[in-house]
Scaffold this active site. Structure first.
Site: not given
Ligand code: FAD
Ligand code: SIN
Length: 532
Positions: A118, A240, A286, A347, A382
């Site tokens: 990811e 997100h 992100r 998110h 994060r």
């Protein structure tokens, strides 16, 4: 609900953090788990990508630590990152021991766990159960909890406020459990406990568009703040980048793991744009991807951008992402043949109730773990799949710490009064609740979203203060129910996010303010801390 129930350990929340706590604490005493809806309705249940942990021989703790620190944009607590990352493999083994079946793959003749990739991760290190990781973890943990004679779960029980002893000599009073509302009987009772943990998850419902289920109204954060605990870094709300853009889809998440397997972000004419924003393109952290999408949407006046994985083999896509494939097909999009429309949505709450590395808050005998807590792991942003890791590690540690101090707790709790409804009347006008709820979520989306400004934040605060006054007077004048409990918490969360955003006069990680567009100097390398 039986009034005045007593337990050794009270667990408020039955997601991964709460259940990991319960499954360890039950070795030392009686455990009561409260869930405000059904037992599996938790953010955990919706997790797709998986849980990050060093697992392959090519990977290393140092590499996972470095990736986490880079994503966190200077605000991670290095000690927290190192200790949580190091517990990764052991906590994954615990999840497997409790029955979680992670996806496996044949590799070089060996049958091994499949490791996903990811954004922001320099190695494949995400253990997953196809694209339904959270559902599989919840299945395993709820079954294990159900089997244990020391664990009792009370579904549809909403914790309202913590029971806090009067403080003595300037130090905060200890926590003795909570008042809780039983949604079925509509009664309010006291649950007395020798140790209490908040494992209530996040607060995505504070924004109009969110990947989170309805339970995510920040109850634990608001309860802890009211009780006098420190909360930190709430300006860092993670959006997100890719949720399905469809009126009926309710922000259905399209996992980052698709980009990990090569999915490309495109404009409606097919132009790829992420390379203009970051060398890592679609696999940048992100905050960068969400801001890039937001900027392209504003620049071209678009409702959405597109995500395309159709260059990969159709059979691979169907077996790796069966849930996303079939859900999208239900909305008329075939991910094996063409791009799908996506937008960002709120998110994950990176900040939370501040704890030490045993999940202890400043309030004696009150612990917090999972998305409601702030350990210092995430900093200003994060890293993908680090939240299941943190929740599992910290839930487990909190249980060990609580069990150790149990013997020292006084045998008799102080007197806590029965819940007194006073002269409260039944609220007839539901519109007063729904209107305030909508206003909060819309203004948070418009003024306190991916891109902020001083003016938008000041406007947001003025409106929130007004709403808070109205909601609080309504709260104390009416017989409470779960909607009202949530609304009171939501307005507190909104206020805390705005105040934290106003306090940070720089742009860093997930917090971007057009009036302070640069990353600040060393004076900003500290958490934003608020206390009542
Ligand atoms: P939750 O799982 O949210 O559980 C909260 C519990 O608290 C629930 O049982 C709820 O009923 C209860 N509760 C709340 N308020 C009260 C109250 N007042 N009284 C009683 N009970 C209450 N993270 C990853 O690491 N990897 C992923 O792949 C991933 N994918 C995600 C996909 C989606 C769609 C979403 C929404 C999140 C994802 N995340 C992922 C984030 C991750 O799932 C969450 O951060 C994590 O599951 C939080 O776990 P938790 O135990 O802290 O809280
Ligand atoms: C995802 O699958 O993209 C979500 C992963 C996460 O939130 O960590």
């Amino acid at each position: 609900m039986r009034p005045n129930l007593t337990t050794d350990f009270l667990v408020i929340g039955g997601g991964i953090a709460g259940l990991m706590y319960a499954l360890k604490a039950c070795e030392s005493g009686s455990v009561t788990v409260l869930t405000k809806a059904g037992s599996t309705e938790a953010n955990t249940n919706y997790a797709q990508g998986g849980i990050a942990s060093v697992w392959s021989v090519d990977d290393s703790f140092e590499s996972h630590v470095q990736d986490t620190l880079i994503a966190g944009a200077g605000l991670c607590d290095r000690a927290a990152v190192e200790s949580i990352v190091r517990d990764g493999p052991d906590v994954v083994r615990d999840l497997i021991r409790f029955g979680t079946r992670f996806s496996r793959i044949e590799h070089g003749g060996e049958d091994e766990y499949d490791l996903g990739r990811e954004g922001g991760h320099s190695h494949r290190r995400v253990l997953h159960a196809q694209d339904l990781t959270g559902q599989e973890i919840m299945r395993a943990l709820t079954e294990a909890a159900r089997r244990h004679p020391n664990i009792r779960t009370l579904e549809n029980h909403v914790a309202i406020d913590l029971l806090i002893e009067d403080s003595t000599g300037g130090s905060p009073g200890a926590c003795w459990g909570a008042y809780a509302y039983d949604r079925e009987s509509q009664e309010i009772g006291r649950i007395l406990a020798r140790a209490t943990i908040l494992a209530t998850g996040g607060a995505g419902k504070v924004y109009l568009y969110t990947t989170n289920p309805d339970i995510a109204s920040g109850d634990g954060l608001a309860m802890a703040y009211r009780a006098g605990a420190k909360v930190g870094n709430l300006e860092f709300y993670q959006f997100h980048p890719t949720c399905l853009f469809h009126p009926a889809a309710k922000s259905f998440l399209i996992s980052e793991a698709l980009r990990g397997e090569g999915a490309i972000l495109k404009l409606p004419d097919g132009t790829r744009f992420m390379k203009r924003y970051a060398d890592a393109a679609e696999l940048a952290p992100r905050d960068i991807v969400a801001r890039a999408i937001d900027s392209e949407m504003k620049r071209h006046g678009l409702d959405c951008v597109f995500l395309d994985l159709s260059h990969r083999d159709a059979a691979f896509i169907r077996s790796r992402f069966p849930n996303i494939y079939s859900r999208c097909l239900g909305y008329g999009f075939d991910i094996t043949t063409g791009p799908i429309p996506v937008v960002p949505a709120a998110h994950y709450m990176c900040g939370g109730v501040m704890t030490d590395l045993n999940a202890a808050t400043e309030i004696p005998r009150l612990y917090a773990a999972g998305e409601v807590a702030m350990t210092g792991l995430h900093g200003a942003n994060r890293l993908a799949s680090n939240s299941l890791l943190e929740a599992a590690v910290m839930g487990r540690r909190a249980a060990s710490a609580s069990a150790k101090m149990l013997g020292a707790v006084a045998a008799n709790p102080p007197e806590f009064p029965e819940w007194d409804p006073g002269r409260a009347i039944r609220g007839e006008e539901r519109v007063l609740i729904t209107q305030s709820w909508d206003e909060i979520r819309r203004l948070m989306w418009n003024y306190v979203g991916i891109v902020r400004s001083d003016r938008r934040l000041a406007r947001a605060l003025r409106r929130i203060e007004l709403l808070k006054e109205e909601i609080h007077s309504y709260y104390w004048d009416h017989i409470i129910d779960s909607d009202l409990i949530e609304l009171r918490n939501l307005v507190t969360v909104a206020e805390l996010v705005v105040r934290s955003a106003m306090a940070r006069e720089e742009s860093r990680g997930l917090h971007y303010n057009i009036d302070h567009p640069e990353i600040g100097g060393p004076e900003w390398l500290r958490p934003t801390v608020l206390r009542r």
